[in-house]
Design an enzyme around this catalytic site. Sequence first.
Site, mmCIF file in Angstrom:
data_model
loop_
_atom_site.group_PDB
_atom_site.id
_atom_site.type_symbol
_atom_site.label_atom_id
_atom_site.label_comp_id
_atom_site.label_asym_id
_atom_site.label_seq_id
_atom_site.Cartn_x
_atom_site.Cartn_y
_atom_site.Cartn_z
ATOM 1 N N ALA A 1 -5.933 -0.566 -0.522
ATOM 2 C CA ALA A 1 -6.887 -1.563 -0.025
ATOM 3 C C ALA A 1 -7.496 -1.016 1.260
ATOM 4 O O ALA A 1 -6.899 -0.171 1.923
ATOM 5 C CB ALA A 1 -6.152 -2.875 0.246
ATOM 6 N N GLY B 1 -2.856 -0.315 -2.915
ATOM 7 C CA GLY B 1 -3.704 -0.935 -3.930
ATOM 8 C C GLY B 1 -4.168 0.053 -4.987
ATOM 9 O O GLY B 1 -4.440 -0.346 -6.128
ATOM 10 N N GLU C 1 -1.447 0.180 -7.384
ATOM 11 C CA GLU C 1 -1.405 -1.124 -8.066
ATOM 12 C C GLU C 1 -2.518 -1.238 -9.111
ATOM 13 O O GLU C 1 -2.295 -1.769 -10.204
ATOM 14 C CB GLU C 1 -1.501 -2.246 -7.018
ATOM 15 C CG GLU C 1 -0.247 -2.304 -6.144
ATOM 16 C CD GLU C 1 -0.415 -3.178 -4.915
ATOM 17 O OE1 GLU C 1 -1.411 -2.999 -4.181
ATOM 18 O OE2 GLU C 1 0.446 -4.041 -4.679
ATOM 19 N N GLU D 1 2.623 0.379 2.167
ATOM 20 C CA GLU D 1 2.229 -0.766 2.999
ATOM 21 C C GLU D 1 3.218 -1.014 4.139
ATOM 22 O O GLU D 1 2.844 -1.439 5.224
ATOM 23 C CB GLU D 1 2.103 -2.029 2.129
ATOM 24 C CG GLU D 1 0.902 -2.030 1.194
ATOM 25 C CD GLU D 1 1.146 -1.376 -0.164
ATOM 26 O OE1 GLU D 1 2.169 -0.665 -0.305
ATOM 27 O OE2 GLU D 1 0.316 -1.584 -1.062
#
Length: 258
Positions: free
Chosen positions: A65, A109, A112, A132
């Site tokens: 992200a 992300g 993911e 993260e």
Amino acid sequence: MAYEYILVEKRDRVGLITLNRPEALNALCAGLIDELGQAVALFEADDEIGCLVVTGSERAFAAGADIKEMIGKDFQQVYREDFITDDWEVLAKTRKPVIAAVAGYALGGGCEVAMMCDFIIAAENAKFGQPEITIGTIPGAGGTQRLTRIVGKSKAMDMCLTGRMMDADEAERCGLVSRVVPVDKLMEEAMAAAAKIAGHSLPVTMIAKESVDRSYETTLSEGLRFERRVFHSTFALDDRREGMTAFAEKRKADWKHR
Ligand code: CAA
């Protein structure tokens, strides 16, 4: 349609989406996620497309992200927006098959999003991770959930608590990726796999995907019951008769529904 952060291409019956934000290692900013959703929806609705491939660059599938976009957010805002929003789940909800072709970093992300695809083909330089924890947060788009179901608790804990990266060999050993190929063969391999999938009967392919996906959501006995029912449903399709008849007649099947 003009996109800023992705490239979109149709090659025969395969829809190819290339994440294209090289200056930020394909960090998944809101604009990129929005465009990804639009492209997936168009391919999902396109009768000429039987399989999707999502890829990045040789250096990065996606480095997560967009951290710079997240810095200023507070709890009130992320809770109100339900960030990471459902827009992120678009690949997981696609009914047509999706292959992730991963080279370089697939972090946070990025890992993911790759796990939302149906399977991952990795280049030898691929690096997967949920880092993260190293920036003071935790995975928010399935990293603690999908990764754990795929690789088991011990490895998922290791990845989420240390934030370390795993290379392509380790990812293949633990079942995160289905195959590892040289970097310069990645797209050839992924597009060939996608073309093979897109060459089958589309409804049967979608039923097979739905049935495998069901195994993640339910008990074994319910999953087996579901599988048997949808197996029976293939007998309502012309393509089931055609596939078996073609086998018996030693010829290639001529699918009606692709
Ligand atoms: N968000 C925003 N920008 C990012 C980014 C990210 N996730 N990852 C890389 N970038 C940017 C860098 O800031 C840099 O931009 P500038 O040139 O403007 O400084 C550019 O991409 C190139 O990155 P680096 O200079 O850092 O490249 P490197 O080769 O030295 O390192 C890397 C590569 C190890 C991947 C490193 O960039 C990195 O650690 N990135 C962050 C990885 C990460 O923590 N991801 C998780 C994000 S949180 C998340 O994803 C939450 C969730 O669950 C959804």
